[in-house]
Write an enzyme that holds these catalytic residues in place. Structure first.
Site, PDB file in Angstrom:
ATOM      1  N   LYS A   1      49.490  33.757  41.828  1.00 22.07           N
ATOM      2  CA  LYS A   1      48.372  32.823  41.660  1.00 22.07           C
ATOM      3  C   LYS A   1      48.667  31.820  40.531  1.00 22.07           C
ATOM      4  O   LYS A   1      49.662  31.951  39.824  1.00 22.07           O
ATOM      5  CB  LYS A   1      47.079  33.612  41.416  1.00 22.07           C
ATOM      6  CG  LYS A   1      46.700  34.498  42.629  1.00 22.07           C
ATOM      7  CD  LYS A   1      46.100  33.715  43.766  1.00 22.07           C
ATOM      8  CE  LYS A   1      46.143  34.384  45.124  1.00 22.07           C
ATOM      9  NZ  LYS A   1      45.347  35.568  45.321  1.00 22.07           N
TER      10      LYS A   1
HETATM   11  C1  LIG Z   1      44.667  36.618  46.236  1.00 21.43           C
HETATM   12  C2  LIG Z   1      43.319  36.422  46.850  1.00 21.43           C
HETATM   13  C3  LIG Z   1      42.266  37.324  46.639  1.00 21.43           C
HETATM   14  C4  LIG Z   1      42.462  38.648  45.973  1.00 21.43           C
HETATM   15  O1  LIG Z   1      42.916  38.588  44.699  1.00 21.43           O
HETATM   16  P1  LIG Z   1      43.337  39.956  43.968  1.00 21.43           P
HETATM   17  O2  LIG Z   1      43.315  39.598  42.518  1.00 21.43           O
HETATM   18  O3  LIG Z   1      44.708  40.306  44.467  1.00 21.43           O
HETATM   19  O4  LIG Z   1      42.328  40.972  44.315  1.00 21.43           O
HETATM   20  C5  LIG Z   1      41.029  37.011  47.125  1.00 21.43           C
HETATM   21  N1  LIG Z   1      40.813  35.883  47.822  1.00 21.43           N
HETATM   22  C6  LIG Z   1      41.800  35.010  48.077  1.00 21.43           C
HETATM   23  C7  LIG Z   1      41.491  33.761  48.843  1.00 21.43           C
HETATM   24  C8  LIG Z   1      43.091  35.262  47.624  1.00 21.43           C
HETATM   25  O5  LIG Z   1      44.084  34.419  47.912  1.00 21.43           O
END
Ligand SMILES: *Cc1c(COP(=O)(O)O)cnc(C)c1O
Length: 394
Positions: free
Chosen positions: A189
Site C-alpha cells: 500500500k
Molecule cells: C488491501 C485492501 C484492504 C485490506 O487491507 P488489510 O490492511 O490487508 O486488511 C481492504 N480494501 C481494499 C480495497 C484493499 O485494497
C-alpha cells in the site's frame, strides 16, 4: 527485441523500508515495550496530523478497521450494507464478520467506483442502514453525493480508504472529514509497514470507543495500566476484538510517514508517464482521473479492450515472459464461491458492468521505486505486443 530474451525485470510490487525505520525498530526493541504503547500514540497523532483529521486509531489491518467501524454503528444484526462488488474480498468479509448483510453494487464504467444512480436504485429496494465506499485504485470518491443517493447520513458511510491515502476530493484529503475512514499499511500500500491499519475520525467519542474495541473492549490498554502511577484495574463495557497495533509497526510507520509526500509525487509522475506512452496504444484504456480532486495513485490499472489484439490474460502472460509483473484488481466479490453461497445467485447474478470490466482490468507496476525507464520498458512491451498482434516473441 530478440525473441525470448528477458531484457529487464520489472516486478509488480516492491516494499521499501527507509533506513530511519531500521534504527527506530532497534530502539523499540531495546526499550522492552513492543506492543501498543508510546510509539503507537505518536504514530496516531502524526498520521491524523498529516491528513488534517481530528483523530486516528491505529489497528491491526484495514479489514479490522472496517469491521470495527461497522460494529461501532450499533446496527441491528443482518442490517443491509451497500458495498461495491469490484473491491477486495476482505472488505466484504468485514461486513459479514460484523453481523451485517452485504448488498453488492455494480460498477460505474467511467470511474470504476459506484455511481449515485446505481446506489439510489439499489437503496430504494433494500433500504440500507450503512454503506462502504471504496476509493478504487486511488480515484477519490466524493462521499456526500453517495450518502445522499443511499438516503444515509454521512456518519453511516464507512470509507474503505485502503487505496485512498494521499488522495483529495473537493480540496480536502481523503479521510480528513470522515466519521470513519479505514486505511491499510499492508506491504504494497502507499504507506507500507508490512501489516497494519488505521481509522481516522472526526468524532473524538468514536475514537475512544474504537481504542477500547481494538483491545477486547478493555477500558485501559496495557500501556495505560502499567505506566507509573496507573491502576491495573479495567472494565469491559463494549464488545471488542484483538486488533491492536504494535509499537514495532508504529516505529516503521513513523519513519515511513515522512517520505509519503515525496512518494505520492513520484506515483503521480509515473502515472503521467504511463498515460503519455499508453494513450497512443489503440484499445488500452487509461485509468480514470477525477475532475475535481487528487488521485492517490495506489494502482495504475488499464483496461485492455478491442482493437488491442490480445486479451487481458494473454497480455499478462506475454508481459510476464518479458519480465513484467502485473496484477488484477479485482475479481469482483460476486464471482467467488463463498459469496455466491452466502448471498445467493440473485444477489450475485446481475452485475454486468463489473463482470465485463473485470475481464479487461490489468494493474501495471506502480510504486515509488520504479524508474522512469522501467515505465518506458513496460509501455514499449505493451505497444510492441499490440503491433505484433501477439504473433511474435514470448
Ligand atoms: C488491501 C485492501 C484492504 C485490506 O487491507 P488489510 O490492511 O490487508 O486488511 C481492504 N480494501 C481494499 C480495497 C484493499 O485494497
Amino acid at each position: 527485441m530478440t525473441a525470448g530474451v528477458r531484457t529487464r525485470s520489472v516486478p509488480y510490487a516492491r516494499c521499501h523500508v527507509v533506513a530511519e525505520a531500521h534504527e527506530a525498530i532497534e530502539s523499540v526493541l531495546a526499550s522492552g515495550w513492543l506492543t501498543t504503547g508510546p510509539q503507537t500514540l505518536a504514530f496516531e497523532d502524526e498520521f491524523a496530523g498529516l491528513l488534517g483529521a481530528p483523530a486516528a486509531v491505529a489497528v491491526s489491518s484495514c479489514t479490522a478497521a472496517i469491521e470495527l467501524a461497522l460494529r461501532a454503528l450499533r446496527l441491528p444484526p443482518g442490517a443491509p450494507v451497500l458495498t461495491p462488488t469490484l473491491t477486495f474480498c476482505g472488505a466484504v468479509q468485514a461486513i459479514v464478520h460484523s453481523g451485517l448483510q452485504p448488498v453488492l453494487l455494480d460498477t460505474d464504467e467511467r470511474t470504476l467506483t459506484v455511481d449515485p444512480a446505481t446506489v439510489a436504485t439499489v437503496a430504494g429496494r433494500v433500504r440500507p442502514q450503512a454503506m462502504v465506499v471504496q476509493h478504487m485504485g486511488g480515484y477519490p470518491v466524493a462521499i456526500p453525493a453517495l450518502a445522499d443517493a443511499a438516503g444515509l447520513p454521512t456518519g453511516r458511510v464507512v470509507e474503505d480508504a485502503a487505496h485512498g491515502l494521499g488522495g483529495a476530493v473537493a480540496g480536502r484529503p481523503v479521510g480528513a472529514d470522515s466519521v470513519a475512514a479505514c486505511f491499510s499499511f499492508y506491504a504494497t500500500k502507499n504507506l507500507p509497514i508490512g501489516e497494519g491499519g488505521a481509522i481516522t475520525t472526526t468524532d473524538p467519542g468514536l475514537a475512544g470507543v474504537l481504542r477500547e474495541m481494538r483491545q477486547h473492549g478493555m477500558s485501559r490498554d496495557a500501556w495505560r495500566r502499567y505506566h507509573p502511577g496507573a491502576s491495573w484495574r479495567y472494565d469491559v463495557a463494549v464488545d471488542g476484538m484483538k486488533a491492536n497495533f504494535t509499537d514495532l509497526q508504529a516505529a516503521i510507520g513513523r519513519a515511513q510517514l515522512g517520505h509519503l509526500p515525496a512518494w505520492q509525487r513520484r506515483r503521480a509522475h509515473l502515472a503521467d508517464r504511463y498515460d503519455r506512452a499508453l494513450s497512443a496504444v489503440p484499445g488500452v484504456l487509461l485509468p480514470p482521473r477525477p475532475a475535481d480532486g487528487r488521485h492517490a495513485w495506489h494502482l495504475y490499472a488499464v483496461r485492455i479492450t478491442a482493437p488491442y489484439p490480445l486479451t487481458r490474460d494473454a497480455l499478462a502472460d506475454a508481459l510476464k515472459s518479458r519480465g513484467v509483473g502485473t496484477s488484477v484488481h479485482f475479481i469482483p466479490v460476486h464471482q467467488f464461491t463463498y459469496f455466491r453461497a452466502l448471498l445467493g445467485s440473485d444477489a450475485c447474478g446481475n452485475l454486468p458492468v463489473a463482470d465485463r470490466v473485470a475481464e479487461q482490468l490489468l494493474s501495471l507496476p506502480l510504486h515509488p521505486w520504479l524508474t522512469d525507464s522501467d515505465v518506458d520498458y513496460v509501455c514499449d512491451q505493451i505497444a510492441d505486443l499490440g503491433r505484433a498482434g501477439g504473433a511474435t516473441c514470448a
